[in-house]
Design a protein around this motif. Structure first.
Motif, mmCIF file in Angstrom:
data_model
loop_
_atom_site.group_PDB
_atom_site.id
_atom_site.type_symbol
_atom_site.label_atom_id
_atom_site.label_comp_id
_atom_site.label_asym_id
_atom_site.label_seq_id
_atom_site.Cartn_x
_atom_site.Cartn_y
_atom_site.Cartn_z
ATOM 1 N N ARG A 1 48.373 69.012 80.642
ATOM 2 C CA ARG A 1 48.966 68.061 79.698
ATOM 3 C C ARG A 1 47.919 67.111 79.128
ATOM 4 O O ARG A 1 47.957 66.761 77.946
ATOM 5 N N LEU A 2 46.970 66.671 79.964
ATOM 6 C CA LEU A 2 45.963 65.727 79.487
ATOM 7 C C LEU A 2 44.882 66.420 78.665
ATOM 8 O O LEU A 2 44.332 65.831 77.739
ATOM 9 N N ASP B 1 51.029 67.637 74.082
ATOM 10 C CA ASP B 1 51.949 66.972 75.003
ATOM 11 C C ASP B 1 52.668 65.823 74.313
ATOM 12 O O ASP B 1 53.861 65.592 74.535
ATOM 13 N N ARG C 1 46.487 66.815 75.196
ATOM 14 C CA ARG C 1 47.383 65.666 75.060
ATOM 15 C C ARG C 1 48.043 65.616 73.684
ATOM 16 O O ARG C 1 49.187 65.200 73.557
ATOM 17 N N ASP D 1 38.356 61.980 81.007
ATOM 18 C CA ASP D 1 39.094 62.303 79.795
ATOM 19 C C ASP D 1 38.838 63.780 79.503
ATOM 20 O O ASP D 1 37.793 64.153 78.970
ATOM 21 N N ARG E 1 50.754 57.026 83.404
ATOM 22 C CA ARG E 1 50.150 57.872 82.377
ATOM 23 C C ARG E 1 51.183 58.410 81.389
ATOM 24 O O ARG E 1 50.829 58.897 80.312
ATOM 25 N N GLU F 1 49.498 68.270 85.307
ATOM 26 C CA GLU F 1 49.019 67.107 84.562
ATOM 27 C C GLU F 1 47.676 67.385 83.893
ATOM 28 O O GLU F 1 47.410 66.912 82.781
ATOM 29 N N PHE G 1 46.489 58.076 75.495
ATOM 30 C CA PHE G 1 45.419 58.988 75.908
ATOM 31 C C PHE G 1 44.832 58.506 77.240
ATOM 32 O O PHE G 1 43.767 57.889 77.268
#
Length: 592
Positions: A125-126, A132, A129, A566, A553, A122, A558
């Motif tokens: 991925r974030l 993603d 983003r 973030d 999520r 994750e 975002f």
């Protein structure tokens, strides 16, 4: 022709064969078939297969492109051979022969692959983003979210609600979570707060004479993250109405939510009957105030069958005040292997275990088995079976003590039993209203009384109810649960100033504090406040259910990570010395 495209990557069909077209998008996949290049070109709308061979002037340049390069192609539409038609996509009957290519944006080596279903951490991925979000499932989730919000607005307008916006920078308000504070430059040493909800403002809108309000409202809470909750901000359908009772709110919001789930639920059954269950019964029957009614199991109190019984652990436990024994029926769970597995589950959850009885065929008919059955004897065992409505091949599990100590595990055990025995109907949305919440709760350590739910709710019985034991006071507060999640929370509001001041007094706020912290509402309630009530529905959570996702999520464009960071924008960040001086603030070093 347009500079970038004459069609999207979902537009072209067999009727376009022979046309000269221009497409722009991302290189989804490249396949080299020995001198013939095939590329799946993707944009927001779909995928078109384009091809090129050595006869094309674009071939040499097209050989250089890689996954996720952004390109523009010009070419002619051709029909695919019958054997090569792809019925899964709208453009599956055609392909485009590339005659000209422009590279709009090259891509570096990818930290995650957009094509396919590879799993990535994750954090990766974030951090990336924007990559993603190019994946098909994420594109679909975000489109679903947008469509859901648009549908909500249409449905609310159809019921004669109007949308009004409330402030984002405001005063702190006790909504049950921590505020995000915003320092004031013009008023050094003072702080604004980001709203946990538009609670006070929507009530003031009612006092202002507007009859029906709604808003797709951003809310900000400094909370610990969970799979079904964002740690920083979320969106809700916020609504309020004047001159209403609790049932009026239910009757207004049900067609909105039910219609939404019917529209976007992918054909899954949407229950039209929404039972109203008291908070007390919900925690007794399901171990939670957000029960999953797709699971038919309903727990029951069986304390009387164990009082003075041969099972000393439960018998002695029941001699203490406030204790009870609760049974979880398990239709179809009547095997020692399954019972031992559930006992191990309880131990993993921190309890000593769960007692159990199961019923099987014996030489003389139905035969109870398990250590509990031997300890309490055949008469008590049979009375339990009859109370729970069980038979051959079924089981029952037992937990005892003060409900607060075991209720959470009991609720989880009920869910696990329903899943493992395939009792839970997965193809369904099951709703219920939870009503009659207690207004107050006592701190386990200090005994101090505080609000258990929304502090601005009307107590049932009004001022008179507040003269007795606060822990016995019920509020006109309600939640809507669906499939084990809370979707809506709301209340009939306390619009009477004397009742409001007394309600806060019981929670430790004197009148001076109430007037200081909620001066706007206190003043407004002196000038003819109407009876009013409403609710708020979590949009992120509804979309999560509709998209059949387990993590919120997956439906937020975002989101922050589990530590409220973030990673993409590097927030939170350190302020500059200049910013701190301007705000007259000093940052203390973190505690060791």
């Amino acid at each position: 022709m347009h500079a970038f495209r004459s069609h999207t990557c979902a537009d072209l069909t067999k009727s376009n064969v022979g046309d000269t077209v221009r497409l722009s998008g991302w290189v989804h996949r490249v396949r080299d078939h020995g001198g013939v290049l095939f590329i799946d070109l993707r944009d927001h709308y779909g995928v078109t297969q384009v091809l090129c061979d050595g006869d094309s002037a674009a071939f040499a340049e097209l050989e250089k492109v890689r996954s996720e390069w952004c390109i523009r192609i010009d070419g002619s539409v051709k029909a695919r051979d019958e054997s090569l038609v792809n019925p899964k996509i709208p453009t599956g009957e055609i392909e485009v022969y590339v005659r000209e290519l422009e590279i709009l944006g090259k891509a570096e080596e990818l930290p995650l692959i957009v094509f396919g279903d590879q799993e990535y951490p994750e954090e990766t991925r974030l951090r990336y983003r924007y990559l993603d979000l190019r994946r098909e499932v994420m594109q679909e989730n975000m489109k679903l979210r947008s469509d859901v919000v648009a549908s909500i607005r249409k449905r609310m307008w159809a019921q004669e609600f109007r949308e009004y916006q409330t402030p984002i920078i405001t005063a702190s308000s006790p909504e049950g979570a921590r505020d995000f504070l915003v320092p004031s430059r013009l008023h050094p040493g003072k702080f604004y707060a980001l709203p946990q909800a538009p609670q006070q403002f929507k009530q003031l809108i009612m006092v202002s004479g507007f009859d029906k309000y709604f808003q797709i409202a951003p809310c900000f809470r400094d909370e610990d993250p969970r799979a079904d909750r964002s740690p920083t901000d979320f969106y809700q359908l916020d609504m309020e109405m004047s001159f209403v009772e609790q049932q009026d709110v239910f009757d207004t919001i049900q067609p909105v939510i039910q219609g939404l789930f019917e529209e976007f639920g992918g054909g899954r059954k949407v229950d039209a009957d929404w039972p109203q269950i008291s908070y007390k019964d919900a925690t007794k029957w399901y171990g939670t105030d957000k029960p999953d009614l797709r699971n038919p199991i309903k727990m029951d109190v069986v304390s009387d069958h164990f009082r003075g019984s041969g099972f000393a652990i439960f018998a002695k436990l029941l001699e203490q005040d406030g204790t009870e024994i609760r049974a979880i029926p398990a239709p179809g769970g009547g095997s020692r292997k399954f019972c031992d597995r559930m006992n191990a589950f309880a131990q993993k959850e921190g309890l000593p275990g769960m007692g159990y009885i199961f019923w099987r065929d014996g030489a003389d008919g139905m035969e109870p088995a398990g250590p509990l059955a031997k300890n309490i004897g055949p008469e008590r065992t049979e009375a339990i079976r009859e109370q729970l409505g069980l038979g051959v091949g079924d089981a029952a599990f037992f937990l005892g003590g003060k409900p607060a100590a075991f209720e959470r595990v009991a609720g989880k055990a009920r869910d696990v039993i329903g899943e493992e025995l395939k009792l839970t109907d997965k193809d369904r949305f099951a709703f219920c209203w939870i009503v009659d919440f207690p207004m107050y709760e006592a701190d386990e350590e200090t005994g101090a009384v505080d609000f258990s739910h929304n502090p601005f709710s009307m107590p049932q019985g009004g001022l008179e109810a507040l003269s007795g034991d606060p822990l016995e006071v019920l509020g006109y507060q309600y939640d809507l649960a669906c499939n084990g999640y809370e979707l809506i929370s709301g209340a009939i509001r306390n619009h009477k100033l004397d009742v409001m001041i007394k309600a806060f007094e019981l929670a430790g706020y004197d009148e001076a504090e109430v007037r200081k912290r909620f001066g706007g509402m206190v003043n407004a309630f002196q000038y003819g406040a109407p009876p009013h009530g409403g609710c708020a529905a979590g949009i992120d959570r509804m979309v999560m259910l509709l998209a059949d996702e387990q993590n919120i999520r997956e439906v937020i464009m975002f989101p922050m990570n589990q530590r409220a960071e973030d990673l993409m924008m590097a927030a939170p960040s350190d302020p500059t010395n200049e910013q701190l001086r301007e705000l007259r603030l000093r940052v203390l070093p973190p505690e060791e």
